[in-house]
Design an enzyme around this catalytic site. Structure first.
Site, mmCIF file in Angstrom:
data_model
loop_
_atom_site.group_PDB
_atom_site.id
_atom_site.type_symbol
_atom_site.label_atom_id
_atom_site.label_comp_id
_atom_site.label_asym_id
_atom_site.label_seq_id
_atom_site.Cartn_x
_atom_site.Cartn_y
_atom_site.Cartn_z
ATOM 1 N N GLY A 238 0.787 -1.238 0.000
ATOM 2 C CA GLY A 238 0.000 0.000 0.000
ATOM 3 C C GLY A 238 0.811 1.276 0.000
ATOM 4 O O GLY A 238 0.233 2.368 -0.002
ATOM 5 N N PRO A 287 4.592 -4.860 -1.045
ATOM 6 C CA PRO A 287 4.449 -3.666 -1.881
ATOM 7 C C PRO A 287 4.340 -4.018 -3.365
ATOM 8 O O PRO A 287 5.030 -4.911 -3.848
ATOM 9 C CB PRO A 287 5.758 -2.914 -1.624
ATOM 10 C CG PRO A 287 6.751 -4.008 -1.383
ATOM 11 C CD PRO A 287 6.001 -5.128 -0.709
ATOM 12 N N ARG A 325 -6.661 3.329 -15.144
ATOM 13 C CA ARG A 325 -6.631 4.029 -13.856
ATOM 14 C C ARG A 325 -7.365 5.371 -13.845
ATOM 15 O O ARG A 325 -8.085 5.650 -12.883
ATOM 16 C CB ARG A 325 -5.190 4.189 -13.362
ATOM 17 C CG ARG A 325 -4.489 2.832 -13.121
ATOM 18 C CD ARG A 325 -3.164 2.970 -12.402
ATOM 19 N NE ARG A 325 -3.366 3.435 -11.045
ATOM 20 C CZ ARG A 325 -3.209 4.665 -10.646
ATOM 21 N NH1 ARG A 325 -2.782 5.589 -11.475
ATOM 22 N NH2 ARG A 325 -3.459 4.985 -9.407
ATOM 23 N N CYS A 354 -15.450 4.087 -27.378
ATOM 24 C CA CYS A 354 -16.782 4.702 -27.320
ATOM 25 C C CYS A 354 -17.316 4.720 -25.899
ATOM 26 O O CYS A 354 -18.284 4.030 -25.576
ATOM 27 C CB CYS A 354 -17.736 3.926 -28.213
ATOM 28 S SG CYS A 354 -17.036 3.632 -29.827
HETATM 29 C C1 PLP Z 1 -2.952 -5.289 -3.832
HETATM 30 C C2 PLP Z 1 -2.341 -5.833 -2.596
HETATM 31 C C3 PLP Z 1 -1.061 -5.436 -2.236
HETATM 32 C C4 PLP Z 1 -0.245 -4.426 -2.995
HETATM 33 O O1 PLP Z 1 -0.763 -3.151 -2.933
HETATM 34 P P1 PLP Z 1 0.131 -1.906 -3.430
HETATM 35 O O2 PLP Z 1 -0.719 -0.736 -3.155
HETATM 36 O O3 PLP Z 1 0.398 -2.092 -4.874
HETATM 37 O O4 PLP Z 1 1.384 -1.918 -2.622
HETATM 38 C C5 PLP Z 1 -0.505 -6.023 -1.112
HETATM 39 N N1 PLP Z 1 -1.181 -6.939 -0.374
HETATM 40 C C6 PLP Z 1 -2.430 -7.328 -0.698
HETATM 41 C C7 PLP Z 1 -3.117 -8.329 0.142
HETATM 42 C C8 PLP Z 1 -3.043 -6.776 -1.819
HETATM 43 O O5 PLP Z 1 -4.289 -7.165 -2.128
#
Ligand code: PLP
Length: 425
Positions: A238, A287, A325, A354
């Site tokens: 995250g 990550p 995105r 479209c």
């Molecule tokens: C998607 C996900 C991640 C990675 O998220 P990022 O924002 O790309 O770092 C890590 N752990 C789990 C369980 C996820 O679903």
């Protein structure tokens, strides 16, 4: 930091002019920097060096085999969310012993596949899933290593489609039900309790939500460790990146971060190490975006410039099927020309599909481009190609990996027969 920059007015990826790649491979084209990928992985890996740890790259961010191979060579583990990703990771030559399997809806077939492959652990997200894992392991005469994903009830303050740690989300077990589930798991003969996990969301750009979540988890982690002999604590992924650089201010290095109050690997580690070191457990990280996000761009050619009384529309050959995105997350991607230009104008940058949702920018100040000019959408290395589709029967883009002066096609552009090969009349 990343390795896309202008040299004498031309956009380069490391030592290679992006224009030459577009010329050779056509557009739309994803271009990735190997140096940036390695650099981001090691930044995080080094920052966590005081801990026994494993960085498990989240495959769903960018799952090209060459990129998985590159990260495996650097020592990454992998966070997978499907049997397909497990298959990819194995094809890339990575160690399945360093794979964590996440997701709320693992099928029996996927569980069996992962048990046979011998993964590091399943992140279990429900009681029913736990039972199916136990049953499947019994049938295969194996023991299933697991951790339980905890939903700590923390709002990471990120976009609603990428927040995962609040009580309203489908992810993880609520704090109050976790103890009971560990007790239950401990009685299952084919389950090995190995760890505990949490992941609160994506594109989180300050340390506060991570600190909050870890603090909230710590008493539970200690207790479960004592009762069940857990060896690892996965604090998820995250970590956010800078999408909105200081380009307008005339800085040459777009998102070196000098003016931006963005979390870095160092500030992330500095905030979390004091909480995690005293635990003495192995720490896992998951990550995705942090490693691959700023390591890739999407190159596109301007097809037409359409001027209406209300707006200028720059119609490009990439579309929402290549990079969803903006449509899906209201995401911002910087858009720069491959050849620097003096004149600017305000325009909507849109694809040929479209759908009104098929746009990359609304009313954005960009270089005053003309038909035939090429543009780069920056920070497209994560959740770019992996979310691409064939909507409008558009072949998916080619992908190129640059490493210093060298470059290599790592996925050829789809041809029309590729798109129809599974259909029958
Ligand atoms: C998607 C996900 C991640 C990675 O998220 P990022 O924002 O790309 O770092 C890590 N752990 C789990 C369980 C996820 O679903």
């Amino acid at each position: 930091m990343h390795d896309f920059r202008y040299i004498r007015g031309r956009l380069y990826c490391e030592g290679v002019a992006v224009e030459s790649l577009a010329h050779q491979y056509g557009t739309p084209l994803y271009v990735y920097s190997a140096r940036t990928l390695r650099d981001h992985f090691h930044k995080l890996d080094r920052a966590l060096a005081p801990l026994d740890h494993l960085v498990c790259y989240a495959v769903k961010a960018n799952s090209n085999l060459s990129i998985l191979r590159l990260l495996a060579k650097e020592g990454a583990g992998f966070d997978i969310v499907s049997g397909g990703e497990l298959y990819r990771v194995r094809q890339a030559g990575a160690k399945t012993r360093q794979c964590i399997f996440a997701g709320v809806g693992k099928t029996r077939a996927e569980i069996e596949q992962a048990l046979r492959a011998g993964i590091l652990a399943f992140n279990v997200e429900s009681e029913e899933e736990l039972q199916i894992i136990d049953q499947t392991a019994r049938r295969l005469r194996k023991r299933a290593p697991i951790s339980i994903r905890v939903n700590p009830g923390v709002d990471a303050g990120t976009h609603k489609k990428i927040t995962t740690g609040t009580k309203a989300n489908k992810f993880g077990m609520p704090l109050r039900q976790v103890r009971r589930l560990y007790q239950k798991a401990a009685r299952m003969k084919n389950i090995d309790l190995r760890g505990i996990q949490t992941h609160i969301g994506s594109q989180i750009t300050s340390v506060a939500p991570f600190v909050h979540a870890v603090r909230k988890m710590l008493p539970l982690v200690r207790e479960m460790r004592r009762k069940h002999g857990l060896t690892f604590f996965s604090i998820g992924g995250g970590l956010g990146i800078v999408y909105r650089p200081a380009l307008e201010s005339g800085q040459r290095r777009w998102w070196a971060g000098s003016r931006l109050d963005i979390m870095t690997a160092q500030t992330y580690a500095a905030a979390l190490l004091p909480l995690l070191e005293p635990l003495g457990m192995k720490i896992l990280l998951e990550p995705g975006r942090f490693i691959s996000g700023n390591a890739g761009i999407l190159v596109t050619e301007v097809l037409y410039v359409k001027k209406t009384p209300a707006r200028n529309f720059v119609i490009v050959d990439a579309a929402m099927n290549d990079l969803i995105r903006p449509a899906f997350y209201d995401a911002y991607h910087e858009i720069v020309p491959l050849r620097k230009k003096g004149a600017m104008f305000s325009a909507d940058v849109v694809g040929p599909i479209c759908e009104s949702g098929d746009f990359f920018a609304h009313d954005r100040r960009i270089a005053r481009v003309r038909s035939g000019d090429k543009l780069a959408l920056l920070s497209a290395g994560a959740y770019g190609f992996t979310m691409a589709s064939n909507y409008n029967t558009r072949p998916r883009a080619a992908e190129v990996l640059v490493d210093g002066q060298k470059f290599r096609l790592i996925r050829r552009r789809e041809a029309l027969p590729d798109l129809l090969k599974n259909e029958m009349i």
